[in-house]
Motif scaffolding. Structure first.
Motif, PDB file in Angstrom:
ATOM      1  N   ASN A   1       1.478   7.390  -6.052  1.00 59.45           N
ATOM      2  CA  ASN A   1      -0.242   8.067  -6.563  1.00 59.45           C
ATOM      3  C   ASN A   1      -0.096   9.814  -5.997  1.00 59.45           C
ATOM      4  O   ASN A   1      -0.732   9.726  -5.445  1.00 59.45           O
ATOM      5  CB  ASN A   1      -1.312   7.263  -5.135  1.00 59.45           C
ATOM      6  CG  ASN A   1      -3.000   7.750  -5.741  1.00 59.45           C
ATOM      7  OD1 ASN A   1      -2.540   8.031  -6.993  1.00 59.45           O
ATOM      8  ND2 ASN A   1      -3.734   7.715  -4.890  1.00 59.45           N
ATOM      9  N   ASN A   2      -0.057  10.374  -6.786  1.00 55.66           N
ATOM     10  CA  ASN A   2       0.328  12.366  -6.515  1.00 55.66           C
ATOM     11  C   ASN A   2       0.585  12.391  -7.868  1.00 55.66           C
ATOM     12  O   ASN A   2       1.749  13.053  -8.667  1.00 55.66           O
ATOM     13  CB  ASN A   2       1.461  12.045  -5.250  1.00 55.66           C
ATOM     14  CG  ASN A   2       1.954  13.851  -5.035  1.00 55.66           C
ATOM     15  OD1 ASN A   2       1.548  14.895  -5.935  1.00 55.66           O
ATOM     16  ND2 ASN A   2       1.586  13.475  -3.894  1.00 55.66           N
TER      17      ASN A   2
ATOM     18  N   ASN B   1       9.201   5.371  -0.130  1.00 53.01           N
ATOM     19  CA  ASN B   1       7.858   5.696   0.619  1.00 53.01           C
ATOM     20  C   ASN B   1       8.013   5.029   1.784  1.00 53.01           C
ATOM     21  O   ASN B   1       7.262   4.853   2.862  1.00 53.01           O
ATOM     22  CB  ASN B   1       6.179   5.933  -0.324  1.00 53.01           C
ATOM     23  CG  ASN B   1       5.276   6.544   0.167  1.00 53.01           C
ATOM     24  OD1 ASN B   1       5.638   7.810   1.158  1.00 53.01           O
ATOM     25  ND2 ASN B   1       4.185   5.859   1.048  1.00 53.01           N
TER      26      ASN B   1
ATOM     27  N   TYR C   1       7.752   4.859   5.411  1.00 51.70           N
ATOM     28  CA  TYR C   1       6.608   4.253   6.555  1.00 51.70           C
ATOM     29  C   TYR C   1       7.617   3.664   7.527  1.00 51.70           C
ATOM     30  O   TYR C   1       7.254   3.501   9.096  1.00 51.70           O
ATOM     31  CB  TYR C   1       5.899   3.707   6.096  1.00 51.70           C
ATOM     32  CG  TYR C   1       5.062   1.952   6.635  1.00 51.70           C
ATOM     33  CD1 TYR C   1       4.158   2.896   7.069  1.00 51.70           C
ATOM     34  CD2 TYR C   1       5.946   1.388   6.897  1.00 51.70           C
ATOM     35  CE1 TYR C   1       3.238   2.142   8.482  1.00 51.70           C
ATOM     36  CE2 TYR C   1       4.437  -0.168   7.358  1.00 51.70           C
ATOM     37  CZ  TYR C   1       3.749   1.149   8.405  1.00 51.70           C
ATOM     38  OH  TYR C   1       2.785   0.109   9.793  1.00 51.70           O
TER      39      TYR C   1
ATOM     40  N   GLN D   1       0.661  -1.123   0.182  1.00 51.84           N
ATOM     41  CA  GLN D   1      -0.153   0.089   0.043  1.00 51.84           C
ATOM     42  C   GLN D   1       1.042   1.535  -0.115  1.00 51.84           C
ATOM     43  O   GLN D   1       0.920   2.360  -1.082  1.00 51.84           O
ATOM     44  CB  GLN D   1      -1.165  -0.109   0.990  1.00 51.84           C
ATOM     45  CG  GLN D   1      -2.000  -1.069   1.038  1.00 51.84           C
ATOM     46  CD  GLN D   1      -2.687  -0.995   2.338  1.00 51.84           C
ATOM     47  OE1 GLN D   1      -2.283  -0.436   3.303  1.00 51.84           O
ATOM     48  NE2 GLN D   1      -3.643  -1.992   2.508  1.00 51.84           N
ATOM     49  N   LYS D   2       1.779   1.489   0.720  1.00 56.88           N
ATOM     50  CA  LYS D   2       3.044   2.724   0.869  1.00 56.88           C
ATOM     51  C   LYS D   2       3.868   2.813  -0.659  1.00 56.88           C
ATOM     52  O   LYS D   2       3.954   3.555  -1.120  1.00 56.88           O
ATOM     53  CB  LYS D   2       4.012   2.037   1.814  1.00 56.88           C
ATOM     54  CG  LYS D   2       3.247   2.380   2.522  1.00 56.88           C
ATOM     55  CD  LYS D   2       2.282   3.325   3.507  1.00 56.88           C
ATOM     56  CE  LYS D   2       1.965   3.535   5.224  1.00 56.88           C
ATOM     57  NZ  LYS D   2       1.104   4.615   5.512  1.00 56.88           N
TER      58      LYS D   2
ATOM     59  N   PHE E   1       2.798   1.578  -3.589  1.00 56.71           N
ATOM     60  CA  PHE E   1       1.808   2.221  -4.606  1.00 56.71           C
ATOM     61  C   PHE E   1       1.225   3.942  -3.935  1.00 56.71           C
ATOM     62  O   PHE E   1       1.219   4.604  -4.710  1.00 56.71           O
ATOM     63  CB  PHE E   1       0.076   1.398  -3.859  1.00 56.71           C
ATOM     64  CG  PHE E   1      -0.918   2.478  -5.146  1.00 56.71           C
ATOM     65  CD1 PHE E   1      -0.655   2.410  -5.783  1.00 56.71           C
ATOM     66  CD2 PHE E   1      -1.923   2.944  -4.707  1.00 56.71           C
ATOM     67  CE1 PHE E   1      -1.726   2.851  -7.435  1.00 56.71           C
ATOM     68  CE2 PHE E   1      -3.375   3.599  -5.526  1.00 56.71           C
ATOM     69  CZ  PHE E   1      -2.976   3.847  -6.040  1.00 56.71           C
ATOM     70  N   GLN E   2       0.991   4.332  -2.446  1.00 54.40           N
ATOM     71  CA  GLN E   2       1.078   5.998  -2.141  1.00 54.40           C
ATOM     72  C   GLN E   2       1.963   7.190  -2.495  1.00 54.40           C
ATOM     73  O   GLN E   2       2.050   8.410  -2.309  1.00 54.40           O
ATOM     74  CB  GLN E   2       1.040   6.066  -0.989  1.00 54.40           C
ATOM     75  CG  GLN E   2      -0.292   5.267   0.079  1.00 54.40           C
ATOM     76  CD  GLN E   2      -0.770   5.062   1.384  1.00 54.40           C
ATOM     77  OE1 GLN E   2      -0.338   6.151   2.584  1.00 54.40           O
ATOM     78  NE2 GLN E   2      -2.085   4.124   1.522  1.00 54.40           N
ATOM     79  N   GLY E   3       3.355   6.138  -2.532  1.00 49.97           N
ATOM     80  CA  GLY E   3       4.648   6.446  -3.266  1.00 49.97           C
ATOM     81  C   GLY E   3       4.608   6.994  -4.492  1.00 49.97           C
ATOM     82  O   GLY E   3       5.490   7.916  -4.951  1.00 49.97           O
TER      83      GLY E   3
ATOM     84  N   ALA F   1       8.809   5.715  -5.273  1.00 51.33           N
ATOM     85  CA  ALA F   1       7.709   4.429  -4.422  1.00 51.33           C
ATOM     86  C   ALA F   1       8.533   3.740  -3.438  1.00 51.33           C
ATOM     87  O   ALA F   1       7.433   3.641  -2.340  1.00 51.33           O
ATOM     88  CB  ALA F   1       7.450   3.061  -5.988  1.00 51.33           C
TER      89      ALA F   1
END
Length: 426
Positions: free
Chosen positions: A51-52, A289, A293, A44-45, A47-49, A286
């Protein structure tokens, strides 16, 4: 968990694992072996890295620089710089420095600037009497300006990570970029005088007024690109991401319709290099990120900030400590890797001692740019040495005066921070 993370990351890097993979793998090991958090969180982290929305500017700026490079803009900029400076002592060295500043403001990349300008200038400098290692050192050090003078890809990445306005980073990178260019040119002049080098320029460029006018006209069109970007962002006409799209369109129009030097093969190469470089950078962001975390969960930034503040809370001393850290890290990691690793932690320190994150961002980008031309992994150094057909060790010695100039300017920025946030003057 922190011990496993540190040891595994160090081990991966020592055996030559790519930085991005090392970041992701060490994060997975730390979570799997020393916590009860499911590994799904790491995915998840990651992907969030990516998703900006702001990250869209990265491939667009890379494409703009590639289009300008494939359109052979560097040769026009070298001709313009030669027209202005070639007749003076240290003239060809200053042509290389000025051309790097010009092209760097278009490409936003230090290696691209070094390769484009070096392929034109290093053979010319050697032919005119410069030692090959001196020519390579000049181009390698000047190529680092590509990271500093806006629009800079490194500034985009720092802005996304830190939340600082990318437009403000661009604006405030102009003055230090000009100051560093002038400092390097002064060193070139001094070295030429000290070594009694007499550089004969290409006289027909100066004497043929018709040709001179054509050089100025065609070169200024290319130089308008960074001006359009900076003015457009600062005036609010478009955002930083939109400005990257404008830069791509402008570069495409120049290469295809104005200069007519951008072929289908060149266009394909531009898209290919953009896709490759974007994939590398985004994968790195990615995985970084995920590492961030784990580090944040262990409260490393807060503890490190408390330790620094315990040593000193004087902003000047803190900046000197961070300067040393950035210079050392920059010699081992590329600027993007160093930013994604260090910025989250260092931002905690700047907040603790009330250092402006905008000022620190411009400062950190300049400090990390030094690593582009210092061993053991300075990419500019390898590119310039390869063009000059010299050993990297020989060029590393020749580049020392330029290293001292950069460090002197960084010390000036520590003691006079307003130079890096000159928009606050108004």
């Amino acid at each position: 968990m922190l011990t496993i993370l540190g040891l595994s990351l160090l081990g991966f890097l020592l055996i030559g694992v790519p930085v991005a993979i090392a970041l992701g793998a060490s994060s997975m090991l730390a979570v799997a072996l020393a916590s009860h958090v499911p590994l799904l969180v790491i995915a998840q982290k990651v992907f969030q890295g990516m998703n900006n929305f702001s990250f869209l500017a990265i491939p667009l700026f890379l494409l703009a620089g590639s289009l300008m490079s494939e359109a052979k803009i560097s040769e026009r900029l070298v001709a313009l710089a030669n027209l202005m400076l070639g007749r003076y002592p240290g003239g060809l060295a200053n042509v290389a420095t000025t051309s790097s500043a010009f092209f760097g403001s278009i490409s936003g990349s230090a290696p691209a600037t070094t390769a484009a300008v070096g392929s034109v200038m290093i053979p010319s400098m050697v032919k005119r009497g410069y030692r090959p290692e001196d020519a390579a050192a000049t181009v390698a050090a000047s190529g680092a300006l590509g990271l500093i003078i806006p629009p800079s890809l490194t500034m985009v990445i720092y802005g996304v990570i830190s939340g600082v306005s990318i437009g403000q980073l661009f604006i405030n990178g102009i003055l230090p970029g000009i100051m560093l260019t002038c400092a390097l040119m002064s060193l070139n002049y001094f070295l030429a005088k000290r070594k009694h080098r007499k550089n004969n320029t290409v006289q027909e460029v100066v004497e043929d007024k018709g040709k001179a006018k054509e050089i100025i006209r065609s070169s200024l069109l290319a130089l308008l690109m960074p001006v359009i970007i900076v003015v457009g962002i600062y005036s609010g006409v478009f955002t930083a991401t939109e400005s990257a799209a404008v830069a791509c369109l402008y570069g495409l129009l120049l290469g295809v319709f104005v200069y007519r030097t951008l072929s289908w093969r060149g266009l394909f190469n531009a898209f290919k290099s953009t896709v490759t470089n974007t994939a590398v950078i985004m994968f790195l962001m990615a995985c970084a990120n995920a590492l961030a975390y784990v580090i944040t969960a262990e409260r490393v930034p807060q503890q490190f900030a408390m330790w620094i503040v315990g040593v000193t809370d004087n902003p000047v001393y803190v900046m000197l400590l961070m300067l040393g850290l950035l210079l050392v890290v920059g010699t081992f990691l590329d600027n993007v890797s160093a930013l994604v690793l260090l910025v989250p932690t260092l931002m905690s320190i700047t907040a603790a001692v009330n250092i402006d994150p905008l000022y620190f961002g411009v400062f950190a980008i300049i400090a990390l740019a030094v690593g582009q031309f210092t061993p053991p992994v300075g990419l500019n150094l390898f590119i310039a040495a390869n063009i000059a057909k010299q050993k990297v060790e020989t060029v590393s010695i020749a580049v020392l005066p330029y290293l001292f100039v950069y460090i002197a300017m960084l010390l000036l920025f520590v003691f006079v921070p307003s130079l890096l946030v000159f928009t606050q003057w108004f």
